[in-house]
Every structure is written in structure tokens, then in C-alpha cells.
Design an enzyme around this catalytic site. Structure first.
Site, PDB file in Angstrom:
ATOM      1  N   GLN A   1     -16.572 -10.728  14.360  1.00 51.19           N
ATOM      2  CA  GLN A   1     -15.194 -10.850  13.890  1.00 51.19           C
ATOM      3  C   GLN A   1     -15.059 -10.231  12.501  1.00 51.19           C
ATOM      4  O   GLN A   1     -15.858 -10.504  11.603  1.00 51.19           O
ATOM      5  CB  GLN A   1     -14.766 -12.313  13.852  1.00 51.19           C
ATOM      6  CG  GLN A   1     -14.647 -12.966  15.213  1.00 51.19           C
ATOM      7  CD  GLN A   1     -13.475 -12.429  16.035  1.00 51.19           C
ATOM      8  OE1 GLN A   1     -12.655 -11.648  15.547  1.00 51.19           O
ATOM      9  NE2 GLN A   1     -13.412 -12.840  17.297  1.00 51.19           N
TER      10      GLN A   1
ATOM     11  N   CYS B   1       0.826  -1.211   0.000  1.00 46.59           N
ATOM     12  CA  CYS B   1       0.000   0.000   0.000  1.00 46.59           C
ATOM     13  C   CYS B   1       0.859   1.258   0.000  1.00 46.59           C
ATOM     14  O   CYS B   1       1.801   1.376   0.798  1.00 46.59           O
ATOM     15  CB  CYS B   1      -0.921  -0.003   1.217  1.00 46.59           C
ATOM     16  SG  CYS B   1      -2.028   1.414   1.278  1.00 46.59           S
TER      17      CYS B   1
ATOM     18  N   CYS C   1      -0.473   5.888   7.192  1.00 47.63           N
ATOM     19  CA  CYS C   1      -1.749   5.415   7.725  1.00 47.63           C
ATOM     20  C   CYS C   1      -1.505   4.438   8.871  1.00 47.63           C
ATOM     21  O   CYS C   1      -0.581   3.618   8.828  1.00 47.63           O
ATOM     22  CB  CYS C   1      -2.546   4.741   6.602  1.00 47.63           C
ATOM     23  SG  CYS C   1      -4.043   3.898   7.149  1.00 47.63           S
TER      24      CYS C   1
ATOM     25  N   CYS D   1      -2.260  -0.329   9.205  1.00 52.39           N
ATOM     26  CA  CYS D   1      -1.325  -1.458   9.220  1.00 52.39           C
ATOM     27  C   CYS D   1      -0.112  -1.090  10.064  1.00 52.39           C
ATOM     28  O   CYS D   1       0.268   0.074  10.160  1.00 52.39           O
ATOM     29  CB  CYS D   1      -0.850  -1.801   7.816  1.00 52.39           C
ATOM     30  SG  CYS D   1      -2.084  -2.538   6.751  1.00 52.39           S
TER      31      CYS D   1
ATOM     32  N   CYS E   1      -8.405 -11.490  22.514  1.00 52.88           N
ATOM     33  CA  CYS E   1      -7.735 -10.664  21.514  1.00 52.88           C
ATOM     34  C   CYS E   1      -6.538  -9.930  22.113  1.00 52.88           C
ATOM     35  O   CYS E   1      -5.948  -9.083  21.437  1.00 52.88           O
ATOM     36  CB  CYS E   1      -8.716  -9.667  20.907  1.00 52.88           C
ATOM     37  SG  CYS E   1      -9.454  -8.536  22.103  1.00 52.88           S
TER      38      CYS E   1
END
Length: 460
Positions: free
Chosen positions: A295, A73, A79, A82, A418
């Protein structure tokens, strides 16, 4: 000698910490390096120096890691969607699994542990079924996209990046984003400013399902005089994207930045979308409401639920107690392998959708109750169960809940988490009566620092 702020150091990155920063050792001190990958040798600037650890940001890569890859990307690095897109995916999974094992040993006090092999995501790109985009007014311009990456040492909210592409979600999701941004910019209405508690546009949530249904959920302030603009955006999107199943406009009066609406003001199409999760021949369908948690990786959810099913080793006669059940996702997926599923969840809306989804699947052995699990009558009224499933929020289970579980004394606990650190803390809380038998990392979030874990605890 201790490190000092703004000092430039050279170090070798040994591993990846939960959160995505590289871990180095300088004179025995742990240094968390933003932008450093396992195997790198980097020069880094210290941004925070404590007695026992330091934080730094990579300035240059002296010798790149063999696991470094070219990010896909063009927004990567700016950004914040990620964190490790420049790390080979197999190494991402290996590092996440190591984080889980380290947390269970260091925080959970688990001495004898052999982790099961980690499960990678079935899809490495375009896997997200839900994107939460945020509006922001900055420099006399309206922006809509994702928050920028948090710079090392910085505090406060990062600015919004007007992304033009994203490889975590479907291409159509980004097309919807672009059209919504153009419409909002042309409206002349500003984005919501939480510090001033004024403005209109707040969030745009785009969700699609494995069955091809698409929901767009627009969240604005609660200024009724301006609702016509939101309706106009809905009509524009439906005209451009006829495959849209649902457009929902919700208002939100609270200043908090959660991407959830408080009141539905306008709707085009269906109130919900239908999702399907499948794994190893087993399918389950779900009604998903605008504010529902589900999810975000549908194929990955199948792998996750399959791992829970494997660890459960059900014989068909068990009563399964599903705490923090949300919209009933795990319990409904397991319902055909047990005698009965009893779920508890604080959200009444989620419980209503759990009942609806059970009916959608033709299940008659499921029941769900709304109530807080932090204490009170709900915990006192928990039924006896053979197996317990817990899938709590990131903060883990409440202390009152842990004590109630110990009193309830089910034979097995299937824990889904998580956050490796809070899972490890909960394992330690329950260790007086339960032994951790199995654990497996399941990656539902490629290129980010997030990781799910499934753990099996058996009563001693």
C-alpha cells in the site's frame, strides 16, 4: 434529441464518477464531464456521443461549486498524478463513498445496505511512500516525471511531464527525481521507446518507509554495454543522499510499460527496506523488495488493516485464509488475533518476503504458498478456514476462485478492493451463499480518483 460530437452544452454537475469525471444529466442522458466538479454549472464540449451516454470536457465554469478549492500544485491540470486536487477533501471522501455504495447497489444487487462512515486518509498531503516516475524521449530531449492527464476523448499514451514539485510524496523524492533527470540527460543515452523497442532509461521508482529507510529502483533496458551508466547514477545518488538505504538497478527486456524489473544487475546497500504499519497500538513490520506491491499510503494502510481487523471480530481461535496475500501484509497484521494464517500468492518473490516478514515479527502461526488462484491444484488444495480475506488485483477474483470459495464455505469473508465495480461484481457472484453485512470506503489516495473498500460478507 441526441447529443452530437463537438456540441457545446451547459449542464449542472451532480456527482463524481469513479475515474474523476463529473456526472451531469442533459435531457435525461448521463454526460461524463472531465473537469466538472459536483455543484458546478459548466459549459462543456461533447467529445463522444452514444445512445445512452455522452462524454464531454468542461470549457468554462459558469457557476463554481461551493466545494471548489485552489489546487496546491502548479502542475495540476497538466500532470495526471492528481484528478481532483481542486475539490475540497471532505467532499472528495463523500463522493468516493457514494461511488462505492452506488456500485454495490447497482452492480452488486445489494438492496439493503447501510454503509459505515468512510475513513479519510490520516494525511492529506505528502502521504505516498512510493512514486513511479517514467522516462520518455520526445522532441530530441529526455524527460523524466509523470504522465500528463489524459485529455477527454484522446487515445494513446499521454506525454511525460517534467514535474518540479509534487505534493503527494516526500520533498526528497522530488529532489531525487531532479538529480536523476539531470544525470540521465547528461548521459547522452535516450529513454526507452516501446514502439521501436530501443533506448535505455525506463523507470525510476522511489520508495521510503515509516522507519526512515529509502530505496531507489532504476529500471533500464537490458543492454549490458550501458550498465555502467546506471551504476554511475546509483553512485551519484548515494553521494548526494547518504540516507539512501538501497539503490537497485534492474533490467527489463519486455516492451510492456510496467515499472518492474526482470533481473537485478547492480545494487548498492540493502536488498530490501523495512516498513512498519501501525494502528490502535498494533504494529507490524515488513521486508519490502524492489518489485513488491505494498500500500502506497503507510498511515492509510494502518487504517485499512484496522478496518479489516474490526470487521473480522476475531476470537483467537480462527484459521484465516488470506488469498492474493502479496507480501503477507494483511495476514501478518492480523496474525496475533487468530490461531493460524495461511496465505496464497502468485509471486514467488512476494511469498519469500511474506515468510521473511513473519519471521521479522516473531510469528510462528503463518505460512505462505506460491501459486495461481485462477485454477488448478492450488484451488483444489485450499484448506478449510473459518475466515477468508481476499484482496485481489483491480480485475477482482477469477470465476474459478469464486467457485472454490463457495465450495470452501468459510463463515465470514473479509473483502478488500481498490475498484468498487469489481468488488460489487464479486459480491454478486458470492451472493448465492453470502450476504453483505458491512462495507466501508477507506481513502488511501487523496486528490486522485482511487478508493479502497473493506466489506464483510457472512454465510447465509
Amino acid at each position: 434529441m441526441p447529443l452530437h460530437k463537438d456540441e457545446i452544452i451547459e449542464c449542472s454537475i451532480e456527482s463524481l464518477a469513479f475515474g474523476g469525471r463529473g456526472v451531469a444529466r442533459v435531457d435525461g442522458m448521463a454526460v461524463f464531464v472531465a473537469g466538472g466538479l459536483p455543484g458546478d454549472v459548466v459549459t462543456a464540449r461533447v467529445v463522444k456521443a452514444k445512445k445512452r451516454f455522452a462524454e464531454a470536457e468542461a470549457v468554462s465554469v459558469v457557476a463554481p461549486s461551493p466545494h471548489r478549492v485552489k489546487p496546491r500544485c502548479p502542475h495540476f491540470g497538466e500532470c495526471g498524478g492528481c484528478a481532483v486536487q481542486d475539490l475540497d477533501y471532505a467532499e472528495q471522501v463523500a463522493q468516493k463513498a457514494a461511488q462505492v455504495e452506488n456500485a454495490l447497489r447497482r452492480i452488486g444487487g445489494v438492496e439493503s445496505l447501510s454503509m459505515d462512515p468512510a475513513l479519510p486518509s490520516p494525511a492529506v498531503w505528502n502521504y505516498r511512500n512510493k512514486m513511479e516516475f517514467v522516462f520518455e524521449q520526445r522532441d530530441n530531449k529526455l524527460h523524466l516525471g509523470l504522465r500528463a492527464a489524459q485529455a477527454a476523448g484522446d487515445k494513446g499514451l499521454p506525454p511525460v511531464v517534467d514535474i518540479e514539485e509534487c505534493h503527494l510524496c516526500a520533498e526528497r523524492d522530488v529532489e531525487i527525481l531532479r538529480l536523476a533527470r539531470e544525470f540521465a540527460q547528461g548521459s547522452g543515452l535516450p529513454a526507452f521507446d516501446p514502439s521501436a523497442n530501443e533506448g535505455f532509461w525506463r523507470h525510476l521508482v522511489v520508495r521510503h518507509t515509516a522507519l526512515g529507510e529509502v530505496m531507489v529502483h532504476l529500471i533500464t533496458s537490458d543492454d549490458e554495454k550501458l550498465y555502467g551508466r546506471a551504476e554511475g547514477l546509483g553512485e551519484t545518488l548515494v553521494d548526494r543522499f547518504p540516507e539512501l538505504t538501497s539503490f537497485i538497478h534492474s533490467s527489463r527486456a519486455k516492451r510492456s510499460l510496467a515499472a518492474t524489473g526482470e533481473k537485478i544487475e547492480f545494487r548498492l546497500g540493502s536488498r530490501t527496506v523495512e516498513e512498519m504499519v501501525e494502528h490502535d497500538g498494533r504494529q507490524a513490520r515488513y521486508h519490502i523488495a524492489p518489485n513488491a506491491f505494498f500500500q502506497t499510503n503507510t498511515a492509510g494502510a494502518g487504517a485499512l488493516f484496522g478496518a479489516v481487523r474490526e470487521y473480522g471480530a476475531f476470537d483467537g481461535g480462527e484459521t484465516l485464509l488470506d488469498l492474493y496475500c502479496g507480501c503477507g501484509a494483511i495476514g501478518i497484521f492480523l496474525a496475533d488475533t487468530v490461531r493460524k494464517v495461511v496465505g496464497y500468492e502468485i509471486s514467488e518473490e512476494a511469498v519469500a518476503k511474506a515468510w521473511s516478514s513473519a519471521k521479522l515479527n516473531g510469528l510462528t502461526n503463518c505460512e505462505f504458498t506460491a501459486g495461481t488462484l485462477d485454477g488448478g491444484d492450488v484451488l483444489k488444495g485450499l484448506p478449510k478456514a473459518d475466515v477468508l480475506v481476499i484482496d485481489p488485483p483491480r480485475a477482482g477474483i477469477h470465476e474459478n476462485t469464486a467457485q472454490a470459495i463457495l465450495k470452501l464455505a468459510p463463515a465470514r469473508i473479509l473483502a478488500v478492493s481498490c475498484d468498487p465495480a469489481t468488488l460489487a461484481r464479486d459480491v454478486k457472484r458470492l451472493s448465492e451463499a453470502y450476504e453483505l453485512k458491512r462495507a466501508r470506503a477507506v481513502d488511501l489516495f487523496p486528490h486522485t480518483h482511487h478508493i479502497e473498500t473493506v466489506a464483510l460478507l457472512e454465510r447465509r
